[in-house]
Design an enzyme around this catalytic site. Structure first.
Site, PDB file in Angstrom:
ATOM      1  N   PHE A   1      -3.042  27.193  20.705  1.00 58.09           N
ATOM      2  CA  PHE A   1      -1.644  27.657  20.642  1.00 58.09           C
ATOM      3  C   PHE A   1      -1.455  28.618  19.472  1.00 58.09           C
ATOM      4  CE2 PHE A   1      -0.799  23.357  22.623  1.00 58.09           C
ATOM      5  CZ  PHE A   1      -0.272  23.820  23.822  1.00 58.09           C
TER       6      PHE A   1
ATOM      7  N   THR B   1      -0.283  30.174  31.436  1.00 57.76           N
ATOM      8  CA  THR B   1      -1.029  29.467  30.397  1.00 57.76           C
ATOM      9  C   THR B   1      -1.191  27.986  30.747  1.00 57.76           C
ATOM     10  OG1 THR B   1       1.089  29.249  29.309  1.00 57.76           O
ATOM     11  CG2 THR B   1      -0.391  30.942  28.445  1.00 57.76           C
TER      12      THR B   1
ATOM     13  N   CYS C   1       2.658  29.042  19.052  1.00 58.52           N
ATOM     14  CA  CYS C   1       3.331  28.984  20.368  1.00 58.52           C
ATOM     15  C   CYS C   1       4.647  28.207  20.315  1.00 58.52           C
ATOM     16  CB  CYS C   1       2.395  28.335  21.372  1.00 58.52           C
ATOM     17  SG  CYS C   1       3.166  28.090  22.971  1.00 58.52           S
TER      18      CYS C   1
HETATM   19  C1  HEM Z   1      -1.175  25.540  27.619  1.00 61.89           C
HETATM   20  C2  HEM Z   1      -0.114  26.329  27.560  1.00 61.89           C
HETATM   21  C3  HEM Z   1       0.087  27.400  26.530  1.00 61.89           C
HETATM   22  C4  HEM Z   1      -0.836  28.073  25.771  1.00 61.89           C
HETATM   23  C5  HEM Z   1      -2.355  27.925  25.781  1.00 61.89           C
HETATM   24  C6  HEM Z   1      -0.107  28.993  24.940  1.00 61.89           C
HETATM   25  C7  HEM Z   1      -0.703  29.828  24.003  1.00 61.89           C
HETATM   26  C8  HEM Z   1       0.002  30.632  23.121  1.00 61.89           C
HETATM   27  C9  HEM Z   1      -0.599  31.427  22.070  1.00 61.89           C
HETATM   28  C10 HEM Z   1      -2.098  31.501  21.754  1.00 61.89           C
HETATM   29  C11 HEM Z   1       0.406  32.094  21.428  1.00 61.89           C
HETATM   30  C12 HEM Z   1       0.266  33.077  20.261  1.00 61.89           C
HETATM   31  C13 HEM Z   1       0.130  34.479  20.825  1.00 61.89           C
HETATM   32  C14 HEM Z   1      -0.137  35.513  19.750  1.00 61.89           C
HETATM   33  O1  HEM Z   1       0.097  35.254  18.569  1.00 61.89           O
HETATM   34  O2  HEM Z   1      -0.577  36.616  20.094  1.00 61.89           O
HETATM   35  C15 HEM Z   1       1.637  31.728  22.099  1.00 61.89           C
HETATM   36  C16 HEM Z   1       2.888  32.222  21.747  1.00 61.89           C
HETATM   37  C17 HEM Z   1       4.033  31.959  22.468  1.00 61.89           C
HETATM   38  N1  HEM Z   1       4.193  31.046  23.490  1.00 61.89           N
HETATM   39 FE1  HEM Z   1       2.732  29.893  24.274  1.00 61.89          FE
HETATM   40  N2  HEM Z   1       1.231  28.880  25.201  1.00 61.89           N
HETATM   41  C18 HEM Z   1       1.405  27.922  26.166  1.00 61.89           C
HETATM   42  C19 HEM Z   1       2.592  27.470  26.716  1.00 61.89           C
HETATM   43  C20 HEM Z   1       3.829  28.024  26.463  1.00 61.89           C
HETATM   44  C21 HEM Z   1       5.084  27.599  27.048  1.00 61.89           C
HETATM   45  C22 HEM Z   1       5.231  26.431  28.043  1.00 61.89           C
HETATM   46  C23 HEM Z   1       6.050  28.449  26.578  1.00 61.89           C
HETATM   47  C24 HEM Z   1       7.531  28.500  26.856  1.00 61.89           C
HETATM   48  C25 HEM Z   1       8.190  27.660  27.587  1.00 61.89           C
HETATM   49  C26 HEM Z   1       5.413  29.364  25.649  1.00 61.89           C
HETATM   50  C27 HEM Z   1       6.064  30.349  24.936  1.00 61.89           C
HETATM   51  C28 HEM Z   1       5.497  31.103  23.933  1.00 61.89           C
HETATM   52  C29 HEM Z   1       6.220  32.084  23.164  1.00 61.89           C
HETATM   53  C30 HEM Z   1       7.690  32.479  23.333  1.00 61.89           C
HETATM   54  C31 HEM Z   1       5.315  32.620  22.226  1.00 61.89           C
HETATM   55  C32 HEM Z   1       5.569  33.691  21.164  1.00 61.89           C
HETATM   56  C33 HEM Z   1       5.849  33.016  19.825  1.00 61.89           C
HETATM   57  C34 HEM Z   1       6.038  34.039  18.705  1.00 61.89           C
HETATM   58  O3  HEM Z   1       5.478  35.130  18.770  1.00 61.89           O
HETATM   59  O4  HEM Z   1       6.746  33.695  17.750  1.00 61.89           O
HETATM   60  N3  HEM Z   1       4.072  29.073  25.597  1.00 61.89           N
HETATM   61  N4  HEM Z   1       1.382  30.826  23.097  1.00 61.89           N
END
Ligand code: HEM
Length: 215
Positions: free
Chosen positions: A154, A30, A161
């Site tokens: 996010f 991502t 996120c």
């Molecule tokens: C530009 C970078 C990033 C983008 C665009 C992004 C985007 C997203 C999005 C759209 C979701 C929601 C997914 C859903 O509901 O189906 C998400 C969830 C999540 N992201 Fe990111 N993310 C990024 C960076 C990161 C980083 C650096 C980490 C960890 C170090 C991370 C860990 C997570 C986790 C664990 C979830 C699940 C949260 C949950 O379901 O409660 N993400 N992210």
């Protein structure tokens, strides 16, 4: 965090491995794909690059620190604007747990809904001149036709996120250092931002080759 989790009795090796894989995936592709798109947009928008340099140069000359990073809000805005125009998690799926409505549309319980963040990022009700790469909109609502823009890349709500602050911090540091040290251009031009591939996240099909020169 993982070591702490591994100690909890509810964790089996299978679900721990799954969580490690999810964490590595969520936090790696991502951020790196979003950074590629940011580099592409900066190559196409020299006036944004120039303005970013004016902000970054004095900060980096004094040394990057947690304190000085706070001065790099324009770089953060560049990353937000990149995520608006190039959401790497471009489609999110949710299921309504109860009868609800979205705008004028009734949504019965158990309906699956697919959110298209690419189209949402181009919504002219939310973003003034949505086709323009204009980081200023994230710094002052006046620059966005008087409306506070919302960052959707996010997601929002319960599954927002977990790594968003880390991703923004990483992106601000990496972009600032690249902008400070290099000039670059797009070897394949605009098509690198338009010809897309997708596994789970969206990426530039050609890997976005850039030609770098030390400043
Ligand atoms: C530009 C970078 C990033 C983008 C665009 C992004 C985007 C997203 C999005 C759209 C979701 C929601 C997914 C859903 O509901 O189906 C998400 C969830 C999540 N992201 Fe990111 N993310 C990024 C960076 C990161 C980083 C650096 C980490 C960890 C170090 C991370 C860990 C997570 C986790 C664990 C979830 C699940 C949260 C949950 O379901 O409660 N993400 N992210």
């Amino acid at each position: 965090m993982m070591v702490q989790m591994a100690k909890a009795p509810k964790y089996t090796p299978e679900n721990l491995i799954n969580d490690v894989r999810a964490g590595l995936f969520a936090g790696h592709d991502t951020t790196s794909h979003s950074l590629s798109f940011a580099m592409g947009e900066l190559a196409l928008n020299p006036q944004v690059l120039q303005k970013a340099r004016e902000k970054i140069d004095p900060v980096i000359k004094q040394g990057l620190s947690i304190e000085s990073l706070k001065k790099l809000v324009y770089v953060e805005a560049i990353f937000r604007e990149t995520m608006r125009l190039h959401p790497v998690a471009s489609q999110l799926s949710i299921v309504a747990k109860r009868d609800t409505s979205i705008g004028a549309n009734f949504v019965p319980a158990d309906t699956a809904i697919r959110l298209n963040l690419t189209l949402a990022g181009l919504d002219s009700d939310m973003y003034a001149q949505p086709e323009a790469f204009y980081p200023e909109r994230w710094l002052d609502a006046k620059e966005n036709g008087g409306k506070e823009p919302t960052l959707l890349g996010f997601s929002l709500g319960a599954h927002y996120c977990l790594g968003a602050p880390l991703a923004i911090l990483e992106a601000t540091v990496i972009l600032s250092l690249l902008i400070y040290h290099f000039d670059w251009d797009l070897i394949n031009g605009r098509s690198s931002l338009e010809q897309l591939g997708q596994n789970i996240t969206v990426f530039p099909q050609d890997g976005m080759p850039l030609r770098f020169q030390l400043r």
